[in-house]
Every structure is written in C-alpha cells, then in structure tokens.
Design an enzyme around this catalytic site. Structure first.
Site, short mmCIF file in Angstrom:
data_model
loop_
_atom_site.label_atom_id
_atom_site.label_comp_id
_atom_site.label_asym_id
_atom_site.label_seq_id
_atom_site.Cartn_x
_atom_site.Cartn_y
_atom_site.Cartn_z
NE ARG A 157 -4.00 -2.02 0.55
CZ ARG A 157 -3.97 -3.31 0.23
NH1 ARG A 157 -2.94 -3.83 -0.40
NH2 ARG A 157 -4.99 -4.07 0.54
CB SER A 227 -8.40 -2.10 4.79
OG SER A 227 -8.70 -3.36 4.27
CD GLU A 322 -5.51 0.46 2.71
OE1 GLU A 322 -5.64 -0.70 3.06
OE2 GLU A 322 -6.13 0.95 1.75
N1 EPU Z 1 -9.87 -11.91 10.44
C1 EPU Z 1 -10.42 -12.01 11.69
N2 EPU Z 1 -11.72 -11.60 11.84
C2 EPU Z 1 -12.47 -11.12 10.83
C3 EPU Z 1 -11.89 -11.01 9.54
C4 EPU Z 1 -10.58 -11.41 9.38
O1 EPU Z 1 -9.79 -12.46 12.65
O2 EPU Z 1 -13.62 -10.78 11.05
C5 EPU Z 1 -8.47 -12.37 10.25
C6 EPU Z 1 -8.43 -13.81 9.82
O3 EPU Z 1 -7.32 -14.41 10.45
C7 EPU Z 1 -8.19 -13.73 8.34
C8 EPU Z 1 -7.31 -12.50 8.25
O4 EPU Z 1 -7.84 -11.62 9.25
O5 EPU Z 1 -7.52 -14.85 7.83
C9 EPU Z 1 -7.28 -11.83 6.91
O6 EPU Z 1 -8.58 -11.40 6.56
P1 EPU Z 1 -8.95 -11.01 5.06
O7 EPU Z 1 -8.60 -12.11 4.16
O8 EPU Z 1 -10.34 -10.50 5.05
O9 EPU Z 1 -7.93 -9.85 4.70
P2 EPU Z 1 -7.34 -8.59 5.49
O10 EPU Z 1 -5.91 -8.85 5.78
O11 EPU Z 1 -8.19 -8.22 6.63
C10 EPU Z 1 -6.48 -7.48 3.30
C11 EPU Z 1 -6.57 -6.17 2.59
C12 EPU Z 1 -7.91 -6.04 1.87
C13 EPU Z 1 -8.03 -7.18 0.89
C14 EPU Z 1 -7.92 -8.51 1.66
C15 EPU Z 1 -7.94 -9.71 0.76
C16 EPU Z 1 -5.18 -4.62 3.84
C17 EPU Z 1 -5.15 -3.42 4.70
N3 EPU Z 1 -6.39 -5.07 3.51
O12 EPU Z 1 -7.44 -7.48 4.34
O13 EPU Z 1 -7.89 -4.83 1.15
O14 EPU Z 1 -9.25 -7.13 0.20
O15 EPU Z 1 -6.66 -8.54 2.38
O16 EPU Z 1 -6.74 -9.81 0.09
O17 EPU Z 1 -4.14 -5.15 3.48
C18 EPU Z 1 -8.40 -2.51 1.32
O18 EPU Z 1 -7.19 -2.30 1.22
O19 EPU Z 1 -9.22 -1.57 1.44
C19 EPU Z 1 -8.88 -3.87 1.34
C20 EPU Z 1 -10.17 -4.18 1.54
#
Ligand code: EPU
Length: 326
Positions: A157, A227, A322
């Site tokens: 990012r 995010s 972010e």
């Molecule tokens: N998780 C929880 N509780 C929840 C949701 C998630 O504990 O309610 C934990 C789980 O361990 C899960 C992990 O968080 O495995 C990752 O969750 P998720 O796959 O939803 O991804 P994220 O890391 O929360 C990032 C990006 C998103 C992108 C997703 C999918 C950032 C800041 N965000 O989110 O990007 O869509 O991965 O690749 O890196 C954005 O940047 O606006 C965005 C939505």
C-alpha cells in the site's frame, strides 16, 4: 472542463462525509489540466480519484483535481488506461478481451490513477505485479514524465508518489503488462474453493467479487473507505511474545517479518460491530470502519484512535491507518 467554487465533496469521498473544497476542477484531458494549472499557479493541489481511500477531516482550502480521462487502449499485451478509468471496469474489459493478470483486484473501488498511487492489493496480488510504467504530469516543470515500475518504488500500500508533496505528480495513465496465458494466483485464503472446474481469469474475478460482496460493505450503500488500517509487520521476537499469550494468532511470514492481520487483533479487542457516534466497526470485517449514516469525521477519528489504543495495550502493536487523512 468543469470548475466548481466552494464545492461539496460528499460525492467525492466514499465515507460520505460532508466537506467542502475551495475549488473542484474536473478535467477531460491532459491539455485542459496543463492549461488550468498554468493559469492558476497555486500551492495546494489535491488530485483525487473517487475518494475511496480518503478521510476529509475538515474543509479543504485548496483545489481538488479530478480526472475525467477515460481512454483505454492496448498494444498486444501492454494495456494502458487513463487515470479516470474505473479500475473494476478496466479489469472486466481486459478479462473479456482474453487478458489475465488483474482478476484478483476485481471489485476494489476506485480509479486507475489512485490505484497506481496506492498500489491496491487483494487475494495475493498487488497492482505493482502487472504495472509496467506510469505516465504522470510533473507539476513543478509542467512536463509529462514516464516512471518505470522501479521508479514507482512500490511497497505494501505504498509508492514513490505517496512520499511526494501532494500535487507534485499527477498520474495521467498506467500501463499494465497482461497476458493471454497468465498464471492464476489462487493461493490466498479460500479463493480456490470458490471456483468450480478449471479456473480462468473470469472465474477468479467472479469468485473474488462473491467473497468481497460477503465480507465488505458496498461503498454505494454504506459509507466506508475499505480497510481503514494496514496490516502490521512485527519482528519474529515480538510475534513469539504475542503467540505465547495468544496461541491462535494468525500470521504470514514475509521477508523475515511477520504480518499479523489487524482484523484479528481488532476483533480480539472486542471491537467487531461496535459503534461510537455515527461511526462503527463493520461486523463482517473489523478492518473496515463504516459511516452509519450520520458520522462526522470526528466520530471516525475518535473510533480509529480508540481502536489503535486498545490494540496497542493488548498486543503492544501500533496499527497505522491505510486511509489518507486530508
Ligand atoms: N480476520 C479475523 N476476523 C475477521 C476477519 C478477518 O480475525 O472478522 C483475520 C483472519 O485471520 C483472516 C485475516 O484476518 O484470515 C485476513 O482477513 P482477510 O482475508 O479478510 O484480509 P485482510 O488482511 O483483513 C487485506 C486487505 C484487503 C483485501 C484482503 C484480501 C489490507 C489493509 N487489507 O485485508 O484490502 O481485500 O486482504 O486480500 O491489506 C483494502 O485495502 O481496502 C482492502 C479491503
């Protein structure tokens, strides 16, 4: 070109917050942009896309620049899109023409120009993976420059552009190296299990859209900026300390550092679904803060600071926004 004085920015930020800009300029091509800037030399320029990663913390006393440049063309597998093209529309167009590479980034709000500044990423892919070059207007010399992917210094990012004073470079177009035989990236989370039969870029796109629709608020319905925080990286030592107290902590190793999902830490702190004023932590994905309809930027800031504080207290980790504060 459209010029609006004392413009309402409600339509220009997906958080749906009220804010004004002293002036809003919407330009249709680079000549109009250059003409405007040559006639109005000023310090405070803010190029924005659809405002899907911004938080206006008050009125903006300068000029907001919005690109309405929407051409797309390709020379075999080198696709170029102008800054105002909606990223998701470009992805659909490239896939329907038989070119893969961008499918994992489907359904992310925003336009091409902002995507190249932000290095958007999802489901194991970042924009930088396919970027070949970025054409931008270098405002101090009013000339068009071409930056290679290396010049853009992409990180998580992050990019070269994010470290310049806003308005120094204005992205005009982005060229992507796509492929008719691209390797599909299906290793993130349960992406693979969402796809039936032989995976194709179109099937990956459909699976990503489905997952995002289930987890993330639609910016057309609920105010948010995706995010709100970045996922933090900690040292192996710090991670082991956290794991000794929380054996189930999820983690991803990357270049010797450990990424811990901020969503998990925020959930552990009990924030999921909670509301403060008009701002709330989204119930399906706690990394996302939403406007319940009546939020002010103060509500969102107060909520984000409270979350940062509790994550710091519980895990000793400082999570950073972010979203860009204006
Ligand atoms: N998780 C929880 N509780 C929840 C949701 C998630 O504990 O309610 C934990 C789980 O361990 C899960 C992990 O968080 O495995 C990752 O969750 P998720 O796959 O939803 O991804 P994220 O890391 O929360 C990032 C990006 C998103 C992108 C997703 C999918 C950032 C800041 N965000 O989110 O990007 O869509 O991965 O690749 O890196 C954005 O940047 O606006 C965005 C939505």
């Amino acid at each position: 070109m459209t010029i609006i004085e004392n413009a309402d920015l409600l339509k220009y930020n997906t958080f749906r917050l009220s804010a004004k800009a002293r002036r809003l300029v919407i330009y249709d091509n680079v000549e109009e942009l250059v003409d405007y800037l040559q006639g109005h030399r000023e310090e405070n320029l803010l190029p924005i896309g659809q405002g899907s990663n911004l938080l206006f913390t008050g009125d903006y006393s300068g000029t907001v620049l919005v690109s309405n440049m929407k051409n797309v063309w390709h020379d075999e597998d080198l696709w170029t899109a102008e800054s105002g093209v909606v990223m998701d529309e470009l992805i659909e167009q490239t896939i329907l023409a038989g070119y893969g590479g961008l499918e994992n980034l489907s359904h992310i709000p925003g336009v091409v120009g902002a995507a190249a500044v932000q290095n958007i990423g999802a489901y194991g892919v970042e924009l930088k993976d396919t970027v070949e070059k970025v054409d931008a207007l270098y405002v101090p010399e009013m000339k068009v420059v071409t930056l290679t992917k290396e010049d853009c210094r992409y990180g998580y990012r992050d990019s070269f552009f994010k470290h310049q004073k806003t308005g120094t470079f204005i992205v005009l177009s982005v060229s992507f190296r796509l492929s008719q035989h691209s390797e599909l990236r299906l290793d993130y989370g349960h992406l693979k299990t969402e796809i039936e039969g032989e995976p194709t870029p179109l099937k990956v796109r459909e699976a990503v859209v489905k997952i995002r629709r289930n987890k993330l608020p639609e910016v057309s319905e609920i105010g948010s900026a995706g995010s709100f925080f970045k996922n933090p990286f900690v040292s192996v030592e710090q991670f082991e300390k956290i794991r000794s107290q929380y054996p189930n902590v999820p983690s991803f190793e990357q270049s010797g550092m450990i990424k811990i999902p901020a969503a998990w830490m925020i959930e552990q702190c009990g924030w999921k679904g909670r509301q403060m004023g008009g701002a709330a932590v989204y119930e399906n994905q706690p990394l996302v803060l939403v406007n319940r309809g009546c939020a002010t930027s103060k509500d969102i800031l107060a909520l984000s600071e409270a979350i940062q504080k509790s994550v710091k207290e519980k895990f000793g980790v400082q999570i950073e926004p972010e979203v860009v504060f204006i």
